[in-house]
Scaffold this motif. Structure first.
Motif, short mmCIF file in Angstrom:
data_model
loop_
_atom_site.label_atom_id
_atom_site.label_comp_id
_atom_site.label_asym_id
_atom_site.label_seq_id
_atom_site.Cartn_x
_atom_site.Cartn_y
_atom_site.Cartn_z
N LYS A 185 11.90 -10.69 -0.13
CA LYS A 185 10.57 -10.12 -0.40
C LYS A 185 9.95 -10.81 -1.60
CE LYS A 185 9.27 -6.00 0.05
NZ LYS A 185 9.00 -4.56 -0.13
N LYS B 110 -3.83 -11.14 7.99
CA LYS B 110 -3.83 -9.68 8.01
C LYS B 110 -4.16 -9.06 6.66
CE LYS B 110 -0.62 -9.26 11.87
NZ LYS B 110 0.65 -8.67 12.39
N THR B 111 -4.36 -9.90 5.65
CA THR B 111 -4.70 -9.35 4.35
C THR B 111 -6.20 -9.42 4.13
OG1 THR B 111 -4.32 -9.52 1.97
CG2 THR B 111 -4.37 -11.58 3.19
N PRO C 256 0.67 -8.48 3.48
CA PRO C 256 1.08 -7.08 3.41
C PRO C 256 2.18 -6.77 4.42
CG PRO C 256 -0.92 -7.24 4.68
CD PRO C 256 -0.60 -8.65 4.22
N HIS C 257 2.80 -5.61 4.24
CA HIS C 257 3.74 -5.06 5.22
C HIS C 257 4.98 -5.94 5.42
CE1 HIS C 257 0.32 -2.54 5.91
NE2 HIS C 257 -0.35 -3.50 6.55
N TYR D 33 0.83 -14.16 10.40
CA TYR D 33 1.32 -12.79 10.20
C TYR D 33 1.06 -12.23 8.81
CZ TYR D 33 3.80 -13.67 14.56
OH TYR D 33 4.10 -13.97 15.88
N GLN E 12 4.04 -8.44 -3.41
CA GLN E 12 4.08 -8.23 -1.97
C GLN E 12 4.16 -9.58 -1.27
OE1 GLN E 12 0.32 -6.26 -1.03
NE2 GLN E 12 -0.66 -8.20 -0.56
N PRO F 106 8.83 -6.62 5.52
CA PRO F 106 9.96 -5.69 5.74
C PRO F 106 10.85 -5.59 4.51
CG PRO F 106 10.35 -7.77 6.86
CD PRO F 106 8.95 -7.83 6.35
N GLU F 107 11.52 -4.45 4.40
CA GLU F 107 12.43 -4.24 3.28
C GLU F 107 13.64 -5.17 3.36
OE1 GLU F 107 12.12 -2.37 0.61
OE2 GLU F 107 10.12 -1.74 1.27
#
Length: 361
Positions: A341, A276-277, A303-304, A272, A345, A306-307
Motif C-alpha cells: 500500500k 478513478k480518482t 483510491p480503494h 484502475y 493512499q 486493498p489492505e
C-alpha cells in the motif's frame, strides 16, 4: 522397489538422482569385485569383505557431497586442490576401515608386506574416490547446463508470449481510440503543433514496441524514455489531472532491464487508479542500485487500494501475471516482485533485479 522408496515425499526430487546413482554405483562396485574374486577362487567369506568395503565407501563418500556443495562457488584452482585433498583423506579413512575389516575376519597381523599392501590399497582407493568426485562434479555441471538451457528455452517462449500480450496492450482499440480522439480534438481547436507532437510520440512508441526484441534487454534509460512516450499520450487525455514523477539515479540508468517491462504496470495504474480518482493523479517511478541489485518502485495514489495488495495476484489481469511470469523466465529465483500500500493512499509495485550493465554481460 528401491525407486519406489526414493520417490517418497521425504526424498526431494532433486536428490533422487543422487541417491539412485549412489546406491547403484556402490552396488555395482561390489558386484564387479565379487565377480573378480570368483575368477581367483577366493574364499566365500571374501564376498562379505567386499560388501563391507563397498558399504564403507558408500558411507564415507556421503559427507563429500555436502562438503562439495559448500565449496561449489570457490575459485576453480582452489576447488581442484580441495577436491584432491578431500578425496585423499576419504581414501585413507576407507583404507583404515578396510584394513580393520580384514583383520577382524582373517585375524592376521602386520608384516612388512602388509604395509606395502596397505599403501597400494590406499592409492587404489584414492583413485576410486577421486573418480567418484569427478563423476559428482561432472553430473552436477551437466544438470546445471541442462537447467540453463531449459531456462533459456522457457525465457524465449515466455518472452514471445509476453510480446504478443504487450502488443495487445499497445494496440488496444481503447488506447488507440483515446489517443486518436485526443489528437482529433487538438486539430479541431487548431492546436496543430501539439497534435503533430502527439502523432509523432504515438508513432515512436508503437515503433519502439515493435522493433525491440523482448528476449533482449535495454538500458533503464531507454526504457524510461519509451515509458514517457506512452505517458505523454495519456497526459493529453487527463490534461492537468496526471502528474508524473521520475527519480532514477545515474547508476540505475545504466542497468539492463527487459524491454517494455513497466508499460503494462503503468497502464494498470492508469486504468484502475488514476482514472478513478477525482483528485490529482500521481504516478511515480523511482529506481536506484543497492548492494548490486536494481530496485524499481512504481507507485500511484489511486483510491480503494486493498489492505493486502499481494492478494491481487490471485485475481490479477494479464499485466501483473505477464510481468511476473516474464521475470521468472528471465531471472529464475534472482528477482522479487511485490506489492504494498502507498501512503496515504494508492498502490506500490516493487521489482528487484540483479544489477546488469552492458559492460558486465
Amino acid at each position: 522397489m528401491l525407486k519406489s522408496l526414493l520417490s517418497k515425499s521425504w526424498f526431494p526430487s532433486s536428490d533422487r538422482g543422487f541417491w539412485l546413482l549412489q546406491f547403484g554405483g556402490w552396488a555395482g562396485y561390489a558386484l564387479v569385485n565379487y565377480i573378480g574374486s570368483l575368477m581367483h577362487e577366493m574364499r566365500d567369506i571374501y564376498g562379505v569383505v567386499l560388501v563391507l568395503g563397498a558399504y564403507s565407501g558408500f558411507l564415507l563418500t556421503l559427507p563429500l557431497r555436502y562438503f562439495y556443495q559448500r565449496v561449489w562457488e570457490w575459485h576453480p584452482l582452489l576447488l581442484m586442490f580441495v577436491v584432491i585433498l578431500a578425496s585423499y583423506i576419504t581414501a585413507c579413512l576407507w583404507a583404515v576401515v578396510d584394513n580393520a575389516t580384514y583383520w577382524e575376519i582373517y585375524k592376521f597381523g602386520f608384516t612388512p608386506d602388509s604395509h606395502l599392501a596397505y599403501f597400494k590399497n590406499n592409492i587404489a582407493k584414492f583413485y576410486i574416490v577421486l573418480s567418484w568426485s569427478g563423476l559428482y562434479f561432472g553430473i552436477k555441471y551437466y544438470r546445471m547446463l541442462q537447467n540453463e538451457k531449459q531456462k533459456a528455452l522457457m525465457a524465449s517462449s515466455m518472452a514471445h508470449q509476453a510480446q504478443l500480450k504487450m502488443l495487445r496492450y499497445q494496440l488496444n482499440p481503447h488506447f488507440l481510440f483515446n489517443s486518436l480522439n485526443a489528437i482529433s480534438t487538438l486539430i479541431l481547436v487548431q492546436d496543430t503543433a501539439i497534435a503533430n507532437k502527439m502523432v509523432n510520440r504515438l508513432s515512436h512508441f508503437l515503433r519502439f514496441s515493435l522493433d525491440n526484441d523482448p528476449i533482449k534487454k535495454i538500458t533503464l534509460k531507454k526504457e524510461v524514455e519509451a515509458l514517457m512516450l506512452y505517458l505523454d499520450i495519456e497526459k493529453v487525455r487527463f490534461d492537468e489531472r496526471l502528474e508524473i514523477l521520475i527519480d532514477v539515479s545515474d547508476e540505475a540508468k545504466r542497468a539492463l532491464v527487459p524491454s517494455l517491462l513497466f508499460q503494462p504496470l503503468i497502464e494498470n495504474a492508469i486504468k484502475y487508479a488514476i482514472a478513478k480518482t477525482e483528485e490529482q493523479g500521481v504516478l511515480s517511478l523511482k529506481a536506484y542500485v543497492e548492494r548490486n541489485r536494481l530496485i524499481v518502485q512504481l507507485c500511484d495514489n489511486g483510491p480503494h487500494a486493498p489492505e493486502q495488495p499481494e492478494l491481487l495476484m490471485k485475481n490479477a489481469g494479464v499485466g501483473l501475471k505477464n510481468t511476473r511470469e516474464r521475470l521468472a523466465a528471465l531471472y529464475g529465483d534472482e528477482f522479487t516482485f511485490s506489492m504494498t500500500k502507498n501512503e496515504p493512499q494508492g498502490l506500490c509495485v516493487e521489482i528487484v533485479l540483479p544489477f546488469e550493465t552492458l559492460e558486465s554481460v
